[in-house]
Write a protein that holds these residues in place. Structure first.
Motif, short mmCIF file in Angstrom:
data_model
loop_
_atom_site.label_atom_id
_atom_site.label_comp_id
_atom_site.label_asym_id
_atom_site.label_seq_id
_atom_site.Cartn_x
_atom_site.Cartn_y
_atom_site.Cartn_z
N LYS A 75 41.70 36.79 28.78
CA LYS A 75 43.17 36.82 28.73
C LYS A 75 43.74 37.52 29.95
O LYS A 75 44.74 37.09 30.52
CB LYS A 75 43.63 37.53 27.46
N ALA A 76 43.12 38.61 30.34
CA ALA A 76 43.62 39.37 31.49
C ALA A 76 43.46 38.56 32.77
O ALA A 76 44.36 38.54 33.61
CB ALA A 76 42.89 40.69 31.61
N THR A 77 42.36 37.89 32.94
CA THR A 77 42.13 37.14 34.17
C THR A 77 42.91 35.83 34.18
O THR A 77 43.17 35.29 35.25
CB THR A 77 40.64 36.84 34.38
N ARG A 78 43.31 35.35 33.02
CA ARG A 78 44.07 34.11 32.96
C ARG A 78 45.44 34.28 33.61
O ARG A 78 45.97 33.37 34.24
CB ARG A 78 44.23 33.69 31.49
N ASN A 79 46.03 35.46 33.47
CA ASN A 79 47.37 35.71 33.99
C ASN A 79 47.37 36.18 35.44
O ASN A 79 48.41 36.50 35.98
CB ASN A 79 48.07 36.76 33.13
N VAL A 80 46.21 36.25 36.04
CA VAL A 80 46.10 36.75 37.42
C VAL A 80 45.82 35.57 38.35
O VAL A 80 45.18 34.60 37.97
CB VAL A 80 44.94 37.78 37.50
N SER A 81 46.30 35.70 39.56
CA SER A 81 46.07 34.68 40.57
C SER A 81 44.56 34.52 40.79
O SER A 81 43.81 35.50 40.73
CB SER A 81 46.74 35.12 41.88
N PRO A 82 44.10 33.31 41.05
CA PRO A 82 42.66 33.10 41.27
C PRO A 82 42.12 33.95 42.40
O PRO A 82 40.95 34.31 42.41
CB PRO A 82 42.55 31.61 41.61
N LEU A 83 42.98 34.32 43.33
CA LEU A 83 42.55 35.16 44.44
C LEU A 83 42.12 36.55 43.96
O LEU A 83 41.22 37.16 44.53
CB LEU A 83 43.70 35.29 45.46
N TYR A 84 42.72 37.03 42.88
CA TYR A 84 42.45 38.38 42.39
C TYR A 84 41.59 38.41 41.11
O TYR A 84 41.48 39.45 40.48
CB TYR A 84 43.78 39.10 42.12
N ASN A 85 41.00 37.30 40.72
CA ASN A 85 40.16 37.27 39.50
C ASN A 85 39.01 38.27 39.57
O ASN A 85 38.76 39.03 38.64
CB ASN A 85 39.58 35.87 39.27
N GLU A 86 38.29 38.27 40.68
CA GLU A 86 37.15 39.17 40.81
C GLU A 86 37.61 40.63 40.82
O GLU A 86 37.00 41.50 40.20
CB GLU A 86 36.36 38.86 42.08
N ALA A 87 38.73 40.89 41.49
CA ALA A 87 39.25 42.25 41.52
C ALA A 87 39.65 42.71 40.12
O ALA A 87 39.38 43.86 39.73
CB ALA A 87 40.45 42.33 42.47
N MET A 88 40.25 41.83 39.32
CA MET A 88 40.65 42.17 37.96
C MET A 88 39.42 42.44 37.09
O MET A 88 39.40 43.40 36.32
CB MET A 88 41.47 41.03 37.35
N THR A 89 38.40 41.65 37.26
CA THR A 89 37.17 41.85 36.50
C THR A 89 36.55 43.19 36.83
O THR A 89 36.14 43.94 35.93
CB THR A 89 36.16 40.71 36.79
N LEU A 90 36.48 43.54 38.10
CA LEU A 90 35.92 44.83 38.51
C LEU A 90 36.77 45.99 37.98
O LEU A 90 36.23 47.01 37.54
CB LEU A 90 35.81 44.90 40.03
N ALA A 91 38.11 45.81 37.98
CA ALA A 91 38.99 46.87 37.49
C ALA A 91 38.79 47.07 35.99
O ALA A 91 38.78 48.20 35.50
CB ALA A 91 40.44 46.51 37.78
N GLN A 92 38.59 45.99 35.25
CA GLN A 92 38.37 46.09 33.81
C GLN A 92 37.02 46.74 33.50
O GLN A 92 36.84 47.35 32.46
CB GLN A 92 38.45 44.72 33.16
N GLN A 93 36.11 46.63 34.43
CA GLN A 93 34.80 47.27 34.25
C GLN A 93 34.85 48.75 34.63
O GLN A 93 33.86 49.45 34.46
CB GLN A 93 33.74 46.53 35.06
N GLY A 94 35.97 49.19 35.18
CA GLY A 94 36.13 50.61 35.47
C GLY A 94 35.88 51.01 36.91
O GLY A 94 35.79 52.20 37.23
N MET A 95 35.79 50.08 37.81
CA MET A 95 35.55 50.41 39.21
C MET A 95 36.83 51.01 39.81
O MET A 95 37.93 50.53 39.52
CB MET A 95 35.14 49.16 39.99
N PRO A 96 36.71 52.04 40.64
CA PRO A 96 37.90 52.64 41.25
C PRO A 96 38.54 51.69 42.27
O PRO A 96 37.91 50.74 42.76
CB PRO A 96 37.37 53.90 41.93
N ALA A 97 39.81 51.96 42.59
CA ALA A 97 40.58 51.07 43.48
C ALA A 97 39.93 50.95 44.86
O ALA A 97 39.90 49.85 45.44
CB ALA A 97 42.01 51.60 43.61
N ALA A 98 39.38 52.04 45.40
CA ALA A 98 38.75 51.98 46.72
C ALA A 98 37.53 51.04 46.69
O ALA A 98 37.29 50.28 47.63
CB ALA A 98 38.34 53.38 47.17
#
Length: 190
Positions: A119-142
């Motif tokens: 659901k979270a990745t569905r609403n995100v641009s395909p360009l940011y799918n991997e970034a959203m997945t990493l953020a949901q896994q708890g990776m820091p912004a840097a």
């Protein structure tokens, strides 16, 4: 000399010897059958006499040997044994169902997490799918910025969206649960 003996035996002699062997086998089989039938009849006669008289004249071999049970240990009767057996079978089945239930709960929890990610990745641009997945896994912004090749500001925004999305999902599930289990009384009754 042995050849003369073998050649002297004809087919007729072989058939007669085989017939004699079959005859002896049949006689022995019939004798054994009569012995079994005779023993059965004797046993039935003894059982009938015992039932009619109420006394055992010739008790069976199993009845002659009495088990040595200490007086403090009660001997379970058949209904108690059957009840205990049914109870143990029920307990085994209950334990199996509990294990299956726990496995299903784990599977449902895992699938709920996957659905939340989708659901979270569905609403995100395909360009940011991997970034959203990493953020949901708890990776820091840097780490997200370095891994995905985006700016730190964009990575912080994606991480913020991932956190708010998961908080929104939890809040939504909590409200649904509250609505199912409580009645607010604000409904119009007409």
């Amino acid at each position: 000399m042995d050849l003369d003996f073998i050649t002297g035996i004809g087919w007729r002699d072989v058939v007669l010897v085989l017939a004699a062997m079959v005859g002896v086998y049949l006689v022995l089989s019939l004798m054994r059958l009569f012995q079994v039938v005779g023993k059965r009849r004797d046993g039935e006669k003894r059982e009938a006499k015992r039932r009619l008289s109420g006394w055992e004249i010739y008790p069976p071999q199993e009845a002659r040997v009495t088990p040595q049970v200490p007086p403090s240990v009660p001997v379970a009767s058949e209904p108690d044994f059957a009840r205990e057996l049914a109870k143990s079978n029920t307990e085994v089945e209950l334990e199996r169902l509990r294990r299956e239930s726990a496995q299903l709960r784990e599977e449902v929890a895992r699938l709920a997490e996957e659905i939340a990610l989708l659901k979270a990745t569905r609403n995100v641009s395909p360009l940011y799918n991997e970034a959203m997945t990493l953020a949901q896994q708890g990776m820091p912004a840097a780490g997200i910025a370095g891994h995905c090749g985006i700016s730190i500001g964009e990575a912080e925004l994606v991480a913020s969206l991932a956190r708010s999305g998961s908080e929104f999902e939890r809040q939504e599930r909590g409200e649904e649960r509250d609505e199912r289990h409580t009645d607010t009384g604000n409904r119009f009754h007409g």
